[in-house]
Every structure is written in structure tokens, then in C-alpha cells.
Design a protein around this motif. Structure first.
Motif, PDB file in Angstrom:
ATOM      1  N   UNK A  37       0.858  -1.180   0.000  1.00  0.00           N
ATOM      2  CA  UNK A  37       0.000   0.000   0.000  1.00  0.00           C
ATOM      3  C   UNK A  37       0.899   1.235   0.000  1.00  0.00           C
ATOM      4  N   UNK A  38       0.722   2.111  -0.991  1.00  0.00           N
ATOM      5  CA  UNK A  38       1.529   3.324  -1.076  1.00  0.00           C
ATOM      6  C   UNK A  38       0.629   4.510  -1.400  1.00  0.00           C
ATOM      7  N   UNK A  39       1.043   5.677  -0.945  1.00  0.00           N
ATOM      8  CA  UNK A  39       0.286   6.908  -1.196  1.00  0.00           C
ATOM      9  C   UNK A  39       1.242   7.985  -1.685  1.00  0.00           C
TER      10      UNK A  39
ATOM     11  N   UNK B 163      -8.003   2.011   0.208  1.00  0.00           N
ATOM     12  CA  UNK B 163      -9.057   0.995   0.175  1.00  0.00           C
ATOM     13  C   UNK B 163      -8.982   0.167  -1.101  1.00  0.00           C
ATOM     14  N   UNK B 164      -8.688   0.827  -2.197  1.00  0.00           N
ATOM     15  CA  UNK B 164      -8.569   0.121  -3.483  1.00  0.00           C
ATOM     16  C   UNK B 164      -7.359  -0.809  -3.475  1.00  0.00           C
ATOM     17  N   UNK B 165      -6.203  -0.287  -3.006  1.00  0.00           N
ATOM     18  CA  UNK B 165      -4.959  -1.075  -3.008  1.00  0.00           C
ATOM     19  C   UNK B 165      -5.026  -2.248  -2.033  1.00  0.00           C
ATOM     20  N   UNK B 166      -5.702  -2.034  -0.906  1.00  0.00           N
ATOM     21  CA  UNK B 166      -5.741  -3.060   0.145  1.00  0.00           C
ATOM     22  C   UNK B 166      -6.466  -4.326  -0.285  1.00  0.00           C
ATOM     23  N   UNK B 167      -7.276  -4.243  -1.324  1.00  0.00           N
ATOM     24  CA  UNK B 167      -7.995  -5.422  -1.807  1.00  0.00           C
ATOM     25  C   UNK B 167      -7.026  -6.497  -2.308  1.00  0.00           C
ATOM     26  N   UNK B 168      -5.842  -6.095  -2.769  1.00  0.00           N
ATOM     27  CA  UNK B 168      -4.861  -7.041  -3.311  1.00  0.00           C
ATOM     28  C   UNK B 168      -3.752  -7.378  -2.318  1.00  0.00           C
TER      29      UNK B 168
END
Length: 450
Positions: free
Chosen positions: A145-147, A161-166
């Protein structure tokens, strides 16, 4: 509670397999952890293991593949089509999938990659295959997860939230710039307690431990162990964030390194297991046995050169095994402590201070042992005082030299880039046997005169 595999349980599994009773098998294994199922499969013959693998769902079998012994896994993968293997890999993280693909024949690798459903997943796996397996690049996973430092908190949460799905487990939130260069990390507490309009650049932590893609895996393990990290980011040559390494991957590295050092210390020159072929085991063990044989020839030659001692002081030879054994034991003890310190990067101070400390310790231990030897040989064995004193002085001298060899050799090997674990075991034992006999009879010759 840990699951225990019994002979009766294996017999029950084999019976259901023989009856082709898939329903009962699935019911029997339903609540059993995939690591335990892998252990069960290793107790079965290859055909039964393959049958069991095929009746389980792919989410569980993908994890089972990772836990299986390499030989069993190879046999199971051999019986799977490229599409079936791809279905298993789609359930795994990129690092685990890359490890399994790396074991396949070259022609099958390409087929499997082409069958992967998720194109991005496939690209990440191919990218990981470029790196050597014993580097950070070979260890890392692409899922993280990166921002961006230019986002505000609200945008950050949406993207996370989008990245955490993977991502199976979020250990850290990494902060990057517009060029994907690693800038720092983000505290979850700060994220939750800050206004949604606050820029990430104002709250992220700039200090972050990281490794580069070409960092050796043992160095990665040392850094994570030293700083008690659950995960560490990996950057490329330009400082761009390319992946992360988690603690479970590092545990495997530590285990493999410990096994390798143990085998080297035991005089086994390559990584082997008990089930390997006789030829492989011979190649691994024979070189050090040959070294020990030549060391034995030298010891015999030294003993032969002291023939005069046999004529005048036959009792000296009764103490030869004791002297040689003490030299070997002290040398192995000293080298084991140094090798452990080098592996943990915990050795401090100069080499001379280390040698002085080791000599001081050995003199104290040697003096105590010498007193016990004098008392034992004089009062229990009835030997003369001169002989007891000779053997005792020889013992102190021998174990001091042995401790110096056991301390100096591992450090020297480490300095020139050779695994210091080579110093322990047969190398130290053989060299100290030779020096022990030479020093023992040389001192005896001076003190007893022959």
C-alpha cells in the motif's frame, strides 16, 4: 491447538483415497490447516498425494504447494497442466508465485505465465523473476500500500481501500513522490486523527528503513532482526519503491542460513538432505573427510618423529588422545562463538582486543583444567609429579593456541569473503589435533629430556 498426524489418521486417508471417496476426504480435511495437509501429503505416495491435491479447492491447494517438500511439489506440478498451475498461482502473492514458477522447466514457465488471468499479476511475477533468488529483489512481493505525498488525507484513504484489496496484510503505508521514489512512511494513527484536507506531505514520517533490490537476503534478515521490523520496503537503483519484504520471508532465509552453517560446521560442503542420493551425499561429505585423512597422516608423522619418547616415556602416549581432544573442543568452542557473532553482526572492538580476551579466558579455564589434571594423574593414576606437570603445562599451551586459531581463522575467512562457518568442525578440529600433538611432545621433550 497443534494438529498431530497419527498413523491411524494416515491409514484413514489412504482408505478413502483407495475407495475414491471424495466426500469423506473433503469432510475429514475441511478444518485442517494447509500446512498440516502438506505434511499429510508428504506421508503418502506420489499418486495418492496427487489425488488428494486434485480434490481440494484451489484456494487451499495454492497454500499447500508452498508448504510441500520440493521433491513432492515437483511431482505434483509435473502432473498439472499449464492452465491448472496458473489457476493455483492466481491465488498466491507475487513473491510466492514467482518462487514456484522459478522451479518449472523453461518451456513450461512461458506457458504458465501466458495462462495467468490477471495481466498485472503476470507482469509483476515476470518482473520478480529477473532478480537473483538470494537478493532482496528475489525475496520481495509486489503487493503493498503506497500513497503520494501530494495527496490529502481523504484521497489517501480512498486509494488505500482500493490497493488493500490485493494485499493480504497491511504492515505499513509507504509514501512516494510523483516519480514513485520512496519518501517515507505514514502512521495509521496520524491518518485517523488528522483532518481529511491535510496534505500527506505534512504528516508522513520521513525516516524509513529500506533495502535495495540487490541487497543480499542475509543482510535483509539481519536488518529486519536488528530493528524488529515486520516488513521492509525495497527500492531500485533510482530509489523507486518496487516491493516489500515481510517477516515470514525472512524467517525462511534465517532457517536456510542456519541449516547451511550447521552443515558447513559438520563438514558438509553443500546443501544436502537425508533423502538425497548416495552420490550427492558423498560429494558433500567426502572433501572434508579427505582433509581429515591428510590431517591424520600429518599427526601420525609427528608421532613417528618422537620415537625417542616411546622408548623413555611410554606413558606420554596415554595422554595424547586427551590433549588432541581438548585442543579440538576448545577450538570449536571459540570458533562457534566468533561465527555466531559474525552472523549476528554483534562483534565489537579490534581483533587484538578480541584475541586478548579469548587468551585470558582460555588461561583461566586452562589453569583450572591443569590443576584437575595434575591431581587426577598423580593421585588417581599414580603418575609421577614431573609427568603430571609436563602434561598440565602442555594442556594450557595447547588450549591457548587452539583458542587463538578458533578465534582468528573465522575472522580472517570473513575478511576475505569466505563463509566463516567453514572454520568450525573438521577444519578447526584437524588443525588443532596437529598443533596439539606438536606442542605437547615439544614441551615434553624440553621438560623430560629425550
Amino acid at each position: 491447538m497443534e494438529f498431530k498426524i497419527s498413523r491411524d489418521f494416515i491409514a484413514q486417508v489412504e482408505q478413502y483415497i483407495e475407495e475414491n471417496n471424495e466426500v469423506q476426504l473433503q469432510a475429514l480435511l475441511k478444518d485442517i490447516h494447509y500446512a498440516d495437509i502438506a505434511e499429510i501429503m508428504e506421508e503418502l505416495d506420489s499418486s495418492d498425494a496427487s489425488y488428494l491435491f486434485h480434490i481440494l479447492d484451489s484456494e487451499k491447494t495454492a497454500e499447500i504447494l508452498l508448504e510441500l517438500d520440493e521433491e513432492i511439489r515437483e511431482k505434483i506440478l509435473k502432473n498439472l497442466s499449464a492452465k491448472e498451475i496458473a489457476e493455483e498461482l492466481d491465488e498466491l502473492s507475487t513473491d510466492d508465485a514467482a518462487d514456484i514458477i522459478a522451479e518449472l522447466p523453461e518451456d513450461k514457465k512461458e506457458e504458465v505465465i501466458q495462462e495467468l488471468v490477471d495481466a498485472e499479476h503476470a507482469r509483476d511475477i515476470v518482473d520478480l523473476l529477473r532478480y537473483d533468488e538470494d537478493t532482496a529483489g528475489g525475496l520481495m512481493a509486489k503487493e503493498l500500500v503506497k500513497v503520494n505525498e501530494n495527496w490529502n488525507v481523504l484521497t489517501c484513504v480512498k486509494e488505500m481501500r482500493i490497493q488493500a484489496e490485493n494485499v493480504q496484510r497491511v504492515h505499513s503505508i509507504y509514501v512516494v513522490d510523483d516519480d514513485n521514489r520512496l519518501k517515507g512512511r505514514l502512521s495509521l494513527k496520524d491518518l485517523l486523527t488528522t483532518s481529511t484536507k491535510t496534505p500527506i506531505s505534512e504528516i508522513y514520517i520521513k525516516k524509513v528503513d529500506f533495502v535495495k533490490v540487490n541487497t543480499p537476503d542475509v543482510e535483509v534478515a539481519r536488518i529486519m532482526q536488528k530493528y524488529d521490523l515486520e516488513a521492509i520496503p525495497v527500492v531500485d537503483e533510482l530509489g523507486r519503491l518496487v516491493g516489500r519484504i515481510t517477516i515470514d520471508d525472512v524467517v525462511d532465509v534465517i532457517k536456510e542460513e542456519a541449516e547451511k552453517d550447521y552443515q558447513l560446521a559438520a563438514g558438509i560442503s553443500q546443501d544436502v538432505e537425508a533423502d538425497d542420493s548416495i552420490l550427492d551425499l558423498t560429494r558433500a561429505r567426502l572433501p572434508w573427510l579427505v582433509l581429515a585423512l591428510f590431517g591424520g597422516f600429518i599427526s601420525v608423522s609427528l608421532l613417528e618423529s618422537f620415537n625417542a619418547a616411546m622408548k623413555h616415556h611410554k606413558e606420554l602416549f596415554f595422554f595424547t588422545p586427551l590433549i588432541a581432544a581438548m585442543a579440538g573442543n576448545v577450538g570449536v568452542q571459540s570458533s562457534a562463538i566468533i561465527v555466531q557473532g559474525l552472523a549476528n553482526n554483534s562483534l565489537s572492538g579490534s581483533l587484538w582486543r578480541r584475541l586478548i580476551k579469548e587468551v585470558s579466558l582460555t588461561l583461566l579455564n586452562g589453569s583450572i583444567l591443569a590443576i584437575l589434571l595434575v591431581l587426577g594423574s598423580h593421585f588417581l593414576l599414580g603418575e609421577g609429579f614431573n609427568l603430571a606437570l609436563t602434561v598440565s603445562i602442555s594442556l594450557i599451551s595447547v588450549i591457548v593456541i587452539a583458542s587463538l586459531i578458533g578465534t582468528f581463522i573465522p575472522i580472517l575467512l570473513d575478511k576475505i569473503g569466505i563463509d566463516p562457518a567453514l572454520a568450525t568442525g573438521p577444519f578447526i578440529t584437524t588443525s588443532n589435533d596437529i598443533f596439539g600433538i606438536l606442542i605437547y611432545f615439544s614441551i615434553a621433550k624440553v621438560m623430560l629430556g629425550f
